[in-house]
Design a protein around this motif. Structure first.
Motif, PDB file in Angstrom:
ATOM      1  N   LEU A 128      55.591  63.403   8.202  1.00 25.77           N
ATOM      2  CA  LEU A 128      55.259  61.981   8.358  1.00 25.77           C
ATOM      3  C   LEU A 128      54.114  61.638   7.422  1.00 25.77           C
ATOM      4  CD1 LEU A 128      55.304  59.230   9.861  1.00 25.77           C
ATOM      5  CD2 LEU A 128      53.708  60.218  11.492  1.00 25.77           C
ATOM      6  N   VAL A 129      54.324  60.617   6.577  1.00 25.32           N
ATOM      7  CA  VAL A 129      53.223  60.108   5.754  1.00 25.32           C
ATOM      8  C   VAL A 129      53.111  58.605   6.059  1.00 25.32           C
ATOM      9  CG1 VAL A 129      52.193  59.954   3.462  1.00 25.32           C
ATOM     10  CG2 VAL A 129      53.846  61.771   3.937  1.00 25.32           C
ATOM     11  N   ALA A 130      51.900  58.189   6.411  1.00 30.56           N
ATOM     12  CA  ALA A 130      51.700  56.800   6.839  1.00 30.56           C
ATOM     13  C   ALA A 130      50.978  55.995   5.772  1.00 30.56           C
ATOM     14  CB  ALA A 130      50.892  56.780   8.138  1.00 30.56           C
ATOM     15  N   ASP A 131      51.195  54.666   5.801  1.00 28.65           N
ATOM     16  CA  ASP A 131      50.498  53.715   4.926  1.00 28.65           C
ATOM     17  C   ASP A 131      50.773  53.991   3.441  1.00 28.65           C
ATOM     18  OD1 ASP A 131      48.983  51.519   4.375  1.00 28.65           O
ATOM     19  OD2 ASP A 131      47.050  52.505   4.631  1.00 28.65           O
ATOM     20  N   VAL A 132      52.048  54.164   3.138  1.00 25.21           N
ATOM     21  CA  VAL A 132      52.472  54.520   1.781  1.00 25.21           C
ATOM     22  C   VAL A 132      52.547  53.260   0.908  1.00 25.21           C
ATOM     23  CG1 VAL A 132      54.526  55.334   0.531  1.00 25.21           C
ATOM     24  CG2 VAL A 132      53.724  56.550   2.566  1.00 25.21           C
TER      25      VAL A 132
END
Ligand code: FAD
Length: 312
Positions: free
Chosen positions: A107-111
């Motif tokens: 999970l990678v957020a605020d891309v």
């Protein structure tokens, strides 16, 4: 790369970020499936014209993070999606983590940017309150929440279709019971492509109509600095910055805002920053694309009048 986009609706409209996600999936090569909860055919068509090959209509009687994650995970598995894109919105953030766990995905957020191929993605995201950008390499399946306005919508004319999916929400133990929408602006801050923001320089709450009029002409959302919020001039839902909202509009017009680091943490990634401040040494001018060193009570009405003429 097989991508699943999870679209979002606000009221009767498809949120623009949903189309941005479809275009991001298309730019990565596709195929792109777009999942929409309780969507209409017209909203599906908007997703298709922005890059999706197929729009998948699912029914979610009442939103819950568990239900949304359950359906999205089932659809992602069924379509063999290696990448799932969600808006970096309150709702997207609410179930992205749960979805990533279900899929065994990173999970990678605020891309704000993504490139690469399946199993070898390079993802760009702001860090340290927007003072720097990090590149994150993802080596397997991924779930990304993408900041609104970070990706350009492109048009797609390939073959496309609308399908219904029958995945259920499973057992749900926590449900949203109420939303207090008081104090929100007419246009949602995080979705807005133009924001007009006011700070201590506006002198008092009686002067918001001055900025609101400019907002109305431009179709902009109204933002505020913490100084204006702390003074009780406007609700916290309008606050931009480290302890408020992070926004990334095409144009951010700061009126009577000094440009403290905590404010810039929330708006520094805006494409164009216009600063109106009577102090030529105000830090906001260091990040401003265009600066007006003058009294906002003179400049803002003049801008409103000019935009009225130009935009009709
Ligand atoms: C932990 C922490 C978190 C914080 N989080 C946030 C946050 O989320 N968001 C945020 O905004 N701040 C935040 N702050 C506060 C921040 O440090 C500043 O105090 C705040 O941003 C200042 O707001 P301002 O620019 O409106 O006021 P000021 O700094 O007082 O600036 C007012 C500006 O208006 C100009 N001005 C005055 N009159 C006029 C006029 N007639 N025409 C044109 N210009 C005029 C002045 O020249 C001045 O530059 C935080 C602080 C801390 C410590």
């Amino acid at each position: 790369m097989s991508t699943l986009v999870v679209a979002e609706i606000k009221g009767d409209s498809l949120k623009k970020v949903s189309k941005e996600l479809a275009s991001a999936g298309r730019a990565l090569g596709g195929p792109v499936a777009a999942l929409i909860f309780n969507g209409t055919d017209d909203q599906c068509k908007e997703l298709l014209s922005a890059g999706a090959d197929v729009a998948l209509k699912a029914t979610l009687a009442e939103y819950s993070p568990q239900g949304a994650a359950q359906i999205a995970a089932a659809v992602a598995r069924a379509r063999g999606a290696q990448l799932v894109l969600l808006p970096h919105s309150i709702q997207g953030k609410d179930f992205a983590g749960r979805l990533a766990v279900k899929l065994g995905a990173a999970l990678v957020a605020d891309v704000v940017g993504v490139k690469g191929a399946a199993g070898d993605l390079e993802v760009r995201k702001p860090v340290y309150s927007g003072k720097a950008y990090a590149s994150v390499k993802v080596k397997g399946p991924a779930v990304l929440t993408v900041r609104p306005n970070a990706i350009e919508v492109t048009s797609y004319t390939g073959e496309s279709k609308i399908e219904a999916v029958s995945e259920g929400e499973g057992s749900v133990t926590a449900r949203l019971s109420d939303i207090d929408a008081s104090g929100g602006s007419k246009v949602q801050l995080q979705d807005a492509s133009i924001i007009v923001s006011g700070g201590r320089g506006i002198k008092g709450p009686e002067n918001w109509p001055l900025l609101q009029e400019l907002c109305d002409v431009l179709g902009a959302a109204l933002g505020a600095s913490r100084a204006a919020v702390d003074a009780g001039w406007i609700a916290h839902s309008h606050q931009v910055g480290q302890t408020g909202k992070t926004v990334s509009p095409n144009c951010y017009i700061a009126c009577g805002i000094s440009g403290a680091i905590q404010h810039m943490a929330g708006m520094g990634s805006s494409k164009y920053i216009v600063a109106i401040n009577k102090d030529a040494d105000a830090p906001i001018f260091k990040v401003a694309t265009y600066g007006v060193v003058d009294d906002l009570f003179k400049v803002v009405p003049a801008l409103t009048a000019e935009f009225k003429k130009v935009l009709g």
